[in-house]
Design a protein around this motif. Structure first.
Motif, PDB file in Angstrom:
ATOM      1  N   VAL A 160     -28.527   9.575 -71.695  1.00  0.00           N
ATOM      2  CA  VAL A 160     -28.490   8.709 -72.631  1.00  0.00           C
ATOM      3  C   VAL A 160     -29.846   8.726 -73.503  1.00  0.00           C
ATOM      4  N   ASP A 161     -30.676   8.576 -72.931  1.00  0.00           N
ATOM      5  CA  ASP A 161     -32.149   8.821 -73.515  1.00  0.00           C
ATOM      6  C   ASP A 161     -32.606  10.198 -74.051  1.00  0.00           C
ATOM      7  N   ALA A 162     -33.016  10.492 -75.065  1.00  0.00           N
ATOM      8  CA  ALA A 162     -33.448  11.829 -75.301  1.00  0.00           C
ATOM      9  C   ALA A 162     -34.619  12.164 -74.635  1.00  0.00           C
ATOM     10  N   GLY A 163     -35.773  11.445 -74.325  1.00  0.00           N
ATOM     11  CA  GLY A 163     -36.481  11.460 -73.679  1.00  0.00           C
ATOM     12  C   GLY A 163     -36.797  11.728 -72.127  1.00  0.00           C
ATOM     13  N   GLU A 164     -35.587  11.052 -71.233  1.00  0.00           N
ATOM     14  CA  GLU A 164     -35.382  11.402 -69.951  1.00  0.00           C
ATOM     15  C   GLU A 164     -34.697  12.559 -69.878  1.00  0.00           C
ATOM     16  N   ARG A 165     -33.779  13.057 -70.953  1.00  0.00           N
ATOM     17  CA  ARG A 165     -33.001  14.461 -70.705  1.00  0.00           C
ATOM     18  C   ARG A 165     -34.241  15.520 -71.036  1.00  0.00           C
ATOM     19  N   GLU A 166     -35.159  15.282 -71.839  1.00  0.00           N
ATOM     20  CA  GLU A 166     -36.383  16.454 -71.819  1.00  0.00           C
ATOM     21  C   GLU A 166     -37.096  16.342 -70.652  1.00  0.00           C
ATOM     22  N   GLU A 167     -37.335  15.119 -70.139  1.00  0.00           N
ATOM     23  CA  GLU A 167     -38.040  15.112 -68.622  1.00  0.00           C
ATOM     24  C   GLU A 167     -37.248  15.880 -67.611  1.00  0.00           C
ATOM     25  N   ALA A 168     -35.891  15.807 -67.564  1.00  0.00           N
ATOM     26  CA  ALA A 168     -34.945  16.416 -66.390  1.00  0.00           C
ATOM     27  C   ALA A 168     -35.076  17.973 -66.983  1.00  0.00           C
ATOM     28  N   GLN A 169     -34.867  18.439 -68.153  1.00  0.00           N
ATOM     29  CA  GLN A 169     -35.004  19.692 -68.335  1.00  0.00           C
ATOM     30  C   GLN A 169     -36.539  20.393 -67.943  1.00  0.00           C
ATOM     31  N   ALA A 170     -37.316  19.657 -68.387  1.00  0.00           N
ATOM     32  CA  ALA A 170     -38.865  20.131 -67.792  1.00  0.00           C
ATOM     33  C   ALA A 170     -38.801  20.404 -66.329  1.00  0.00           C
ATOM     34  N   ALA A 171     -38.208  19.395 -65.484  1.00  0.00           N
ATOM     35  CA  ALA A 171     -38.315  19.319 -64.317  1.00  0.00           C
ATOM     36  C   ALA A 171     -37.481  20.674 -63.649  1.00  0.00           C
ATOM     37  N   ILE A 172     -36.140  20.835 -64.364  1.00  0.00           N
ATOM     38  CA  ILE A 172     -35.362  22.213 -63.754  1.00  0.00           C
ATOM     39  C   ILE A 172     -36.248  23.487 -64.258  1.00  0.00           C
ATOM     40  N   ASP A 173     -36.773  23.569 -65.271  1.00  0.00           N
ATOM     41  CA  ASP A 173     -37.784  24.428 -65.916  1.00  0.00           C
ATOM     42  C   ASP A 173     -38.987  24.675 -64.792  1.00  0.00           C
ATOM     43  N   SER A 174     -39.363  23.648 -64.182  1.00  0.00           N
ATOM     44  CA  SER A 174     -40.492  23.847 -63.435  1.00  0.00           C
ATOM     45  C   SER A 174     -39.855  24.557 -62.077  1.00  0.00           C
ATOM     46  N   LEU A 175     -38.814  24.124 -61.776  1.00  0.00           N
ATOM     47  CA  LEU A 175     -37.970  24.834 -60.611  1.00  0.00           C
ATOM     48  C   LEU A 175     -37.881  26.237 -60.788  1.00  0.00           C
ATOM     49  N   ARG A 176     -37.230  26.602 -62.009  1.00  0.00           N
ATOM     50  CA  ARG A 176     -37.171  27.982 -62.322  1.00  0.00           C
ATOM     51  C   ARG A 176     -38.375  29.042 -62.298  1.00  0.00           C
ATOM     52  N   SER A 177     -39.444  28.177 -62.828  1.00  0.00           N
ATOM     53  CA  SER A 177     -40.788  28.949 -62.985  1.00  0.00           C
ATOM     54  C   SER A 177     -41.434  29.386 -61.607  1.00  0.00           C
ATOM     55  N   VAL A 178     -41.112  28.347 -60.545  1.00  0.00           N
ATOM     56  CA  VAL A 178     -41.553  28.618 -59.350  1.00  0.00           C
ATOM     57  C   VAL A 178     -40.609  29.702 -58.682  1.00  0.00           C
ATOM     58  N   LEU A 179     -39.531  29.554 -58.684  1.00  0.00           N
ATOM     59  CA  LEU A 179     -38.460  30.509 -58.150  1.00  0.00           C
ATOM     60  C   LEU A 179     -38.281  31.783 -58.782  1.00  0.00           C
ATOM     61  N   ARG A 180     -38.591  31.933 -60.117  1.00  0.00           N
ATOM     62  CA  ARG A 180     -38.439  33.373 -60.750  1.00  0.00           C
ATOM     63  C   ARG A 180     -39.149  34.258 -60.179  1.00  0.00           C
ATOM     64  N   PRO A 181     -40.480  34.217 -60.033  1.00  0.00           N
ATOM     65  CA  PRO A 181     -41.293  35.258 -59.459  1.00  0.00           C
ATOM     66  C   PRO A 181     -40.892  35.774 -58.252  1.00  0.00           C
ATOM     67  N   VAL A 182     -40.530  34.911 -57.325  1.00  0.00           N
ATOM     68  CA  VAL A 182     -39.936  35.341 -55.998  1.00  0.00           C
ATOM     69  C   VAL A 182     -38.705  36.047 -56.122  1.00  0.00           C
ATOM     70  N   SER A 183     -37.779  35.595 -57.124  1.00  0.00           N
ATOM     71  CA  SER A 183     -36.587  36.177 -57.095  1.00  0.00           C
ATOM     72  C   SER A 183     -36.533  37.610 -57.695  1.00  0.00           C
ATOM     73  N   GLU A 184     -37.668  37.938 -58.249  1.00  0.00           N
ATOM     74  CA  GLU A 184     -38.080  39.307 -58.936  1.00  0.00           C
ATOM     75  C   GLU A 184     -38.837  40.003 -57.908  1.00  0.00           C
ATOM     76  N   GLY A 185     -39.117  39.575 -56.845  1.00  0.00           N
ATOM     77  CA  GLY A 185     -39.575  40.342 -55.862  1.00  0.00           C
ATOM     78  C   GLY A 185     -41.204  40.229 -55.587  1.00  0.00           C
ATOM     79  N   GLU A 186     -41.694  39.376 -56.448  1.00  0.00           N
ATOM     80  CA  GLU A 186     -43.215  39.206 -56.347  1.00  0.00           C
ATOM     81  C   GLU A 186     -43.575  38.513 -55.288  1.00  0.00           C
ATOM     82  N   SER A 187     -44.839  38.872 -54.598  1.00  0.00           N
ATOM     83  CA  SER A 187     -45.189  37.691 -53.496  1.00  0.00           C
ATOM     84  C   SER A 187     -45.905  36.781 -53.779  1.00  0.00           C
ATOM     85  N   THR A 188     -45.711  35.648 -53.285  1.00  0.00           N
ATOM     86  CA  THR A 188     -46.594  34.322 -53.838  1.00  0.00           C
ATOM     87  C   THR A 188     -47.486  33.954 -52.716  1.00  0.00           C
TER      88      THR A 188
END
Length: 145
Positions: A117-145
């Motif tokens: 309902v709240d656009a700000g909360e939607r943006e926060e949720a999107q940022a949280a999912i984007d953060s997950l992707r940014s952590v997962l992506r290098p590993v999915s591409e075979g980069e060692s962390t």
């Protein structure tokens, strides 16, 4: 379902999923997480999926928490040991499955995003999912962390 925040672990459904995982062994947790991703991907994120978006987000958060770069993300205080729930290192295949499950379960034009309902909360949720992707992506591409 109760939701009290915009993070991937901020719902009753995510809490129930984590409670289930907490009672499992490391190998059993991996099996449950992999099954969550396979079910979501197999259903293509459609309404015939037996997996809820909140479960996919929680599973992806557990995987991300077990990647060194993911330790910096905010985690549920109820489950402080989540960073030790899976065997290390996280495989590229598991990280890739997490990203794919997030993508099919939470498409940009999907109901999950429209349900905020709240656009700000939607943006926060999107940022949280984007953060997950940014952590997962290098590993999915075979980069060692």
């Amino acid at each position: 379902m109760g939701t009290w925040g915009s993070g991937p672990l901020d719902s009753d459904t995510a809490e129930d999923y984590l409670d289930e995982l907490e009672e499992q062994s490391v190998s059993q947790r991996l099996t449950v997480v992999e099954k969550t991703f396979r079910s979501a991907i197999g259903a293509g994120g459609g309404s015939n999926s037996s997996v809820l978006p909140e479960e996919v987000m929680a599973a992806a958060a557990v995987v991300a928490a077990n990647i060194p770069a993911g330790r910096a993300l905010a985690w549920n205080e109820e489950h402080p040991s989540v960073t030790e729930w899976l065997a290390k290192p996280i495989t590229p295949a598991l990280a890739s499955s997490a990203i794919q499950a997030l993508e099919v379960t939470l498409p940009a034009d999907g109901w999950f995003w429209r349900s905020w309902v709240d656009a700000g909360e939607r943006e926060e949720a999107q940022a949280a999912i984007d953060s997950l992707r940014s952590v997962l992506r290098p590993v999915s591409e075979g980069e060692s962390t």
